[in-house]
Write a protein that holds these residues in place. Structure first.
Motif, PDB file in Angstrom:
ATOM      1  N   LEU A   1       0.832  -1.196   0.000  1.00  0.00           N
ATOM      2  CA  LEU A   1       0.000   0.000   0.000  1.00  0.00           C
ATOM      3  C   LEU A   1       0.876   1.258   0.000  1.00  0.00           C
ATOM      4  O   LEU A   1       0.599   2.220  -0.724  1.00  0.00           O
ATOM      5  CB  LEU A   1      -0.933   0.003   1.216  1.00  0.00           C
ATOM      6  CG  LEU A   1      -1.836   1.232   1.358  1.00  0.00           C
ATOM      7  CD1 LEU A   1      -2.721   1.417   0.122  1.00  0.00           C
ATOM      8  CD2 LEU A   1      -2.712   1.118   2.612  1.00  0.00           C
TER       9      LEU A   1
ATOM     10  N   ALA B   1       2.305   1.735  -3.270  1.00  0.00           N
ATOM     11  CA  ALA B   1       1.233   2.144  -4.191  1.00  0.00           C
ATOM     12  C   ALA B   1       0.917   3.637  -4.044  1.00  0.00           C
ATOM     13  O   ALA B   1       0.554   4.299  -5.017  1.00  0.00           O
ATOM     14  CB  ALA B   1      -0.025   1.304  -3.947  1.00  0.00           C
TER      15      ALA B   1
ATOM     16  N   PRO C   1      -7.973   5.072  -7.357  1.00  0.00           N
ATOM     17  CA  PRO C   1      -7.656   3.737  -7.871  1.00  0.00           C
ATOM     18  C   PRO C   1      -8.613   3.336  -8.991  1.00  0.00           C
ATOM     19  O   PRO C   1      -9.657   3.971  -9.182  1.00  0.00           O
ATOM     20  CB  PRO C   1      -7.854   2.825  -6.657  1.00  0.00           C
ATOM     21  CG  PRO C   1      -7.910   3.716  -5.476  1.00  0.00           C
ATOM     22  CD  PRO C   1      -8.420   5.044  -5.972  1.00  0.00           C
ATOM     23  N   ALA C   2      -8.253   2.279  -9.698  1.00  0.00           N
ATOM     24  CA  ALA C   2      -9.023   1.857 -10.876  1.00  0.00           C
ATOM     25  C   ALA C   2     -10.492   1.593 -10.548  1.00  0.00           C
ATOM     26  O   ALA C   2     -11.352   1.832 -11.377  1.00  0.00           O
ATOM     27  CB  ALA C   2      -8.381   0.611 -11.484  1.00  0.00           C
ATOM     28  N   ALA C   3     -10.786   1.118  -9.343  1.00  0.00           N
ATOM     29  CA  ALA C   3     -12.166   0.718  -9.031  1.00  0.00           C
ATOM     30  C   ALA C   3     -13.030   1.876  -8.511  1.00  0.00           C
ATOM     31  O   ALA C   3     -14.209   1.688  -8.274  1.00  0.00           O
ATOM     32  CB  ALA C   3     -12.152  -0.402  -7.993  1.00  0.00           C
ATOM     33  N   TRP C   4     -12.452   3.058  -8.327  1.00  0.00           N
ATOM     34  CA  TRP C   4     -13.219   4.169  -7.737  1.00  0.00           C
ATOM     35  C   TRP C   4     -14.117   4.835  -8.785  1.00  0.00           C
ATOM     36  O   TRP C   4     -13.655   5.159  -9.880  1.00  0.00           O
ATOM     37  CB  TRP C   4     -12.240   5.214  -7.214  1.00  0.00           C
ATOM     38  CG  TRP C   4     -11.884   5.207  -5.769  1.00  0.00           C
ATOM     39  CD1 TRP C   4     -11.714   6.317  -4.985  1.00  0.00           C
ATOM     40  CD2 TRP C   4     -11.565   4.092  -4.909  1.00  0.00           C
ATOM     41  NE1 TRP C   4     -11.346   5.945  -3.703  1.00  0.00           N
ATOM     42  CE2 TRP C   4     -11.261   4.592  -3.634  1.00  0.00           C
ATOM     43  CE3 TRP C   4     -11.546   2.700  -5.082  1.00  0.00           C
ATOM     44  CZ2 TRP C   4     -10.929   3.776  -2.544  1.00  0.00           C
ATOM     45  CZ3 TRP C   4     -11.217   1.882  -4.022  1.00  0.00           C
ATOM     46  CH2 TRP C   4     -10.916   2.422  -2.769  1.00  0.00           C
TER      47      TRP C   4
ATOM     48  N   GLN D   1       2.807   8.863  -9.671  1.00  0.00           N
ATOM     49  CA  GLN D   1       3.403   8.719 -10.994  1.00  0.00           C
ATOM     50  C   GLN D   1       2.339   8.563 -12.073  1.00  0.00           C
ATOM     51  O   GLN D   1       2.394   9.182 -13.132  1.00  0.00           O
ATOM     52  CB  GLN D   1       4.330   7.496 -10.948  1.00  0.00           C
ATOM     53  CG  GLN D   1       4.555   6.811 -12.262  1.00  0.00           C
ATOM     54  CD  GLN D   1       5.780   7.328 -12.955  1.00  0.00           C
ATOM     55  OE1 GLN D   1       6.629   7.927 -12.314  1.00  0.00           O
ATOM     56  NE2 GLN D   1       5.884   7.117 -14.242  1.00  0.00           N
ATOM     57  N   ILE D   2       1.355   7.724 -11.782  1.00  0.00           N
ATOM     58  CA  ILE D   2       0.351   7.403 -12.801  1.00  0.00           C
ATOM     59  C   ILE D   2      -0.675   8.524 -12.935  1.00  0.00           C
ATOM     60  O   ILE D   2      -1.100   8.866 -14.036  1.00  0.00           O
ATOM     61  CB  ILE D   2      -0.339   6.062 -12.455  1.00  0.00           C
ATOM     62  CG1 ILE D   2       0.631   4.899 -12.655  1.00  0.00           C
ATOM     63  CG2 ILE D   2      -1.601   5.854 -13.284  1.00  0.00           C
ATOM     64  CD1 ILE D   2       1.015   4.626 -14.106  1.00  0.00           C
ATOM     65  N   ARG D   3      -1.077   9.105 -11.817  1.00  0.00           N
ATOM     66  CA  ARG D   3      -2.166  10.082 -11.849  1.00  0.00           C
ATOM     67  C   ARG D   3      -1.691  11.535 -11.877  1.00  0.00           C
ATOM     68  O   ARG D   3      -2.460  12.425 -12.233  1.00  0.00           O
ATOM     69  CB  ARG D   3      -3.064   9.916 -10.615  1.00  0.00           C
ATOM     70  CG  ARG D   3      -3.788   8.586 -10.525  1.00  0.00           C
ATOM     71  CD  ARG D   3      -4.803   8.451 -11.638  1.00  0.00           C
ATOM     72  NE  ARG D   3      -5.707   7.333 -11.405  1.00  0.00           N
ATOM     73  CZ  ARG D   3      -6.199   6.581 -12.368  1.00  0.00           C
ATOM     74  NH1 ARG D   3      -5.855   6.778 -13.632  1.00  0.00           N
ATOM     75  NH2 ARG D   3      -7.032   5.607 -12.083  1.00  0.00           N
TER      76      ARG D   3
ATOM     77  N   TRP E   1      -7.055  10.624  -4.356  1.00  0.00           N
ATOM     78  CA  TRP E   1      -6.899   9.163  -4.438  1.00  0.00           C
ATOM     79  C   TRP E   1      -7.876   8.643  -5.476  1.00  0.00           C
ATOM     80  O   TRP E   1      -9.077   8.922  -5.390  1.00  0.00           O
ATOM     81  CB  TRP E   1      -7.174   8.586  -3.037  1.00  0.00           C
ATOM     82  CG  TRP E   1      -6.805   7.146  -2.825  1.00  0.00           C
ATOM     83  CD1 TRP E   1      -7.647   6.140  -2.428  1.00  0.00           C
ATOM     84  CD2 TRP E   1      -5.507   6.550  -2.931  1.00  0.00           C
ATOM     85  NE1 TRP E   1      -6.946   4.966  -2.292  1.00  0.00           N
ATOM     86  CE2 TRP E   1      -5.640   5.182  -2.600  1.00  0.00           C
ATOM     87  CE3 TRP E   1      -4.234   7.033  -3.296  1.00  0.00           C
ATOM     88  CZ2 TRP E   1      -4.554   4.302  -2.613  1.00  0.00           C
ATOM     89  CZ3 TRP E   1      -3.155   6.164  -3.321  1.00  0.00           C
ATOM     90  CH2 TRP E   1      -3.324   4.819  -2.974  1.00  0.00           C
TER      91      TRP E   1
ATOM     92  N   ILE F   1       2.979   5.910  -3.680  1.00  0.00           N
ATOM     93  CA  ILE F   1       3.973   6.605  -4.501  1.00  0.00           C
ATOM     94  C   ILE F   1       3.693   6.386  -5.980  1.00  0.00           C
ATOM     95  O   ILE F   1       3.755   7.318  -6.791  1.00  0.00           O
ATOM     96  CB  ILE F   1       5.386   6.137  -4.109  1.00  0.00           C
ATOM     97  CG1 ILE F   1       5.661   6.554  -2.653  1.00  0.00           C
ATOM     98  CG2 ILE F   1       6.434   6.693  -5.052  1.00  0.00           C
ATOM     99  CD1 ILE F   1       6.878   5.924  -2.046  1.00  0.00           C
ATOM    100  N   GLY F   2       3.359   5.145  -6.329  1.00  0.00           N
ATOM    101  CA  GLY F   2       3.034   4.856  -7.727  1.00  0.00           C
ATOM    102  C   GLY F   2       1.835   5.664  -8.215  1.00  0.00           C
ATOM    103  O   GLY F   2       1.773   6.057  -9.381  1.00  0.00           O
ATOM    104  N   HIS F   3       0.901   5.917  -7.314  1.00  0.00           N
ATOM    105  CA  HIS F   3      -0.280   6.711  -7.655  1.00  0.00           C
ATOM    106  C   HIS F   3       0.120   8.100  -8.152  1.00  0.00           C
ATOM    107  O   HIS F   3      -0.448   8.609  -9.123  1.00  0.00           O
ATOM    108  CB  HIS F   3      -1.181   6.800  -6.425  1.00  0.00           C
ATOM    109  CG  HIS F   3      -2.538   7.376  -6.671  1.00  0.00           C
ATOM    110  ND1 HIS F   3      -2.736   8.715  -6.930  1.00  0.00           N
ATOM    111  CD2 HIS F   3      -3.762   6.807  -6.702  1.00  0.00           C
ATOM    112  CE1 HIS F   3      -4.030   8.927  -7.097  1.00  0.00           C
ATOM    113  NE2 HIS F   3      -4.672   7.786  -6.965  1.00  0.00           N
TER     114      HIS F   3
END
Lengths: 201, 173
Positions: free
Chosen positions: A51, A54, A86-89, A60-62, A84, A56-58
Motif C-alpha cells: 500500500l 502504491a 484507484p481503478a475501481a473508484w 506517478q500514474i495520476r 486518491w 507513490i506509484g499513484h
C-alpha cells in the motif's frame, strides 16, 4: 512523477510533502493498528508495504496522490491527505488518515482543506467525493466540517461506503463556508485552544 | 504521465526492459487475474492488481530498484515483468520474473533475467541475488537451473512456504 517533483504545500502548522522511504515506519505502525479499520486495515507488513509503495506509484500514474503531513515545527509526520483514484473508484476522492497519537489537533482539517484547494485550483478538479465507512464517525464529522454533504445518489465503491460530496470550487472561493473552515483552523492553531469532548481529526 | 525517469531501460535481443505506463495496466491485470499468477500471489481482483501495479512503481522510488516491464520488441506488447523485489517481509532482495500468456517458451524470461541480474550486480550492488520459487512451479524451477541457480533452503514468505534459490555471483568485468 518522481518523488522530487511532488509539490510541497505549506499551511500554518503543516508541511505536506511526497511520501518518502523514511516515513514508512509511522505509516506501518498506523496500518498495523486498529486505527486503520476504516481504511482496509489492519494490514500485515507485506500488505502495508504494498500500500505504501502504491501511494507513490499513484503520484506517478495520476500526477496527484497522497501527501505526507509533517508538523512544521518538529518535522514529525502526522498522517496523510490528498487525492486518491484507484481503478475501481467511481470518482476522484479526497482522502485522509491521521496517525492515532496525532488525532484531536485539527491536522486532518487543515491538511484536507489545503489539498482540496490545490486539487481544485492547480489541477482544475471540478469537484470531489470522499468514500467513508458509515461507522467512521470522526471522518464523517470531518467531511461535514469541510462542507461535504452525503450524496445518496452517487455510485459507491462496493456498497459498504457512504459517498460525501465536497462543495464545488465556486462555493469555496469565498463566503460563509470558507470563513467557517478557516476560523476553525485558526482556533486549532491557537495554543490556548483546548477542544472539549472526543478528539476529532 | 510518462515512465519514471529513474527506471533505466535495458535492451536484449528480443526485449526492452523499461518503466511503467498506464497503458500497461490491462496486460498486468489480465495476468494477475489469471491462473498463471497462482505462484506469485494471484489470482487477484482488479482493485488489488491496481494496487500492485502502483506499488511496482513506488518500489523503485523506495528502494532505488524494482521490477521492469518486459516489452516485446517486435510487437510492443507487454510480455511480462522482471526485476528485483524487496518487499516488507522479504529476507533479502529477490530476482523475480513473470511471463504473460502467449510469451512463454521462447526464452524471454531467460534473456530478461540475465539482463536484470547483470544490471543489479553492476548498478544496484546486489550480487548474488536469490529467487523465491514455489516447489510446485516446475517452469520456474527449470529456468532457475538454467540460470545457474542452486537450491539453498526452504523458507516462508508472507506465511507461504517456498524455496530459496541462490543465483551465481555475477562477474563484473
Amino acid at each position: 512523477m518522481p518523488l522530487s517533483r511532488i509539490p510541497v504545500l505549506e499551511t500554518r502548522r503543516l508541511t505536506l510533502r511526497g511520501p518518502e522511504p523514511q516515513d514508512y515506519p509511522n505509516f506501518k505502525a498506523t496500518f498495523a493498528s486498529y486505527r486503520s479499520r476504516f481504511m482496509g486495515g489492519p494490514l500485515n507488513p507485506y500488505e502495508t508495504w504494498m500500500l505504501y509503495a502504491a501511494e507513490i506509484g499513484h503520484w506517478q500514474i495520476r500526477g496527484y496522490g497522497m501527501w505526507m503531513i509533517h508538523d512544521k515545527q518538529t518535522g514529525e509526520t502526522c498522517g496523510m491527505a490528498g487525492g486518491w483514484y484507484p481503478a475501481a473508484w467511481p470518482e476522484r476522492e479526497i482522502a485522509w488518515i491521521i496517525w492515532p497519537e496525532k488525532a484531536g489537533h485539527g491536522y486532518a482539517l487543515e491538511a484536507a482543506h489545503a489539498v482540496r484547494r490545490y486539487l481544485y485550483e492547480k489541477l482544475g478538479w471540478d469537484g470531489a467525493v470522499s468514500y467513508l465507512d458509515p461507522k467512521n464517525l470522526d471522518s464523517i464529522r470531518l467531511a461535514e466540517r469541510l462542507g461535504a454533504v452525503k450524496d445518496r445518489e452517487a455510485p459507491t465503491i462496493d456498497g459498504n461506503d457512504a459517498v460525501y460530496r465536497h462543495p464545488s470550487p465556486e462555493r469555496l472561493k469565498s463566503g460563509q463556508l470558507l470563513d467557517g473552515i478557516e476560523l476553525e483552523i485558526n482556533h486549532y492553531c491557537d495554543p490556548l485552544f483546548k477542544p472539549e469532548g472526543m478528539p476529532i481529526d | 504521465m510518462s515512465a519514471h525517469p529513474a527506471i533505466p531501460v535495458l535492451e536484449t535481443r528480443d526485449l526492452i526492459l523499461r518503466g511503467y505506463r498506464e497503458s500497461d495496466f490491462p496486460a498486468f491485470a489480465a495476468f494477475a487475474a489469471s491462473e498463471r499468477s497462482r505462484f506469485v500471489g494471484g489470482p487477484q481482483s482488479r482493485h488489488d492488481s491496481w494496487r500492485s501495479f502502483m506499488a511496482s512503481i513506488g518500489h523503485w522510488a523506495l528502494r532505488g530498484y524494482g521490477m521492469w516491464v518486459i516489452e516485446h520488441r517486435d510487437t510492443g506488447a507487454m510480455a511480462g515483468r522482471v526485476g528485483v523485489i524487496l518487499n516488507d517481509g522479504w529476507h533479502e532482495p529477490e530476482l523475480g520474473w513473470h511471463i504473460y500468456d502467449g510469451f512463454e517458451g521462447r526464452g524471454f524470461a531467460y534473456q530478461a533475467c540475465l539482463a536484470a541480474r547483470a544490471h543489479a550486480a553492476r548498478h544496484f550492488g546486489l550480487n548474488p541475488l536469490m529467487s523465491y520459487i514455489d516447489a510446485a512451479n516446475d517452469r520456474s524451477l527449470r529456468l532457475a537451473r538454467r540460470l545457474g541457480c542452486c537450491f539453498e533452503r526452504d523458507v516462508e514468505v508472507v506465511g507461504q512456504p517456498c524455496q530459496l534459490w541462490r543465483h551465481p555471483i555475477e562477474e563484473l568485468r
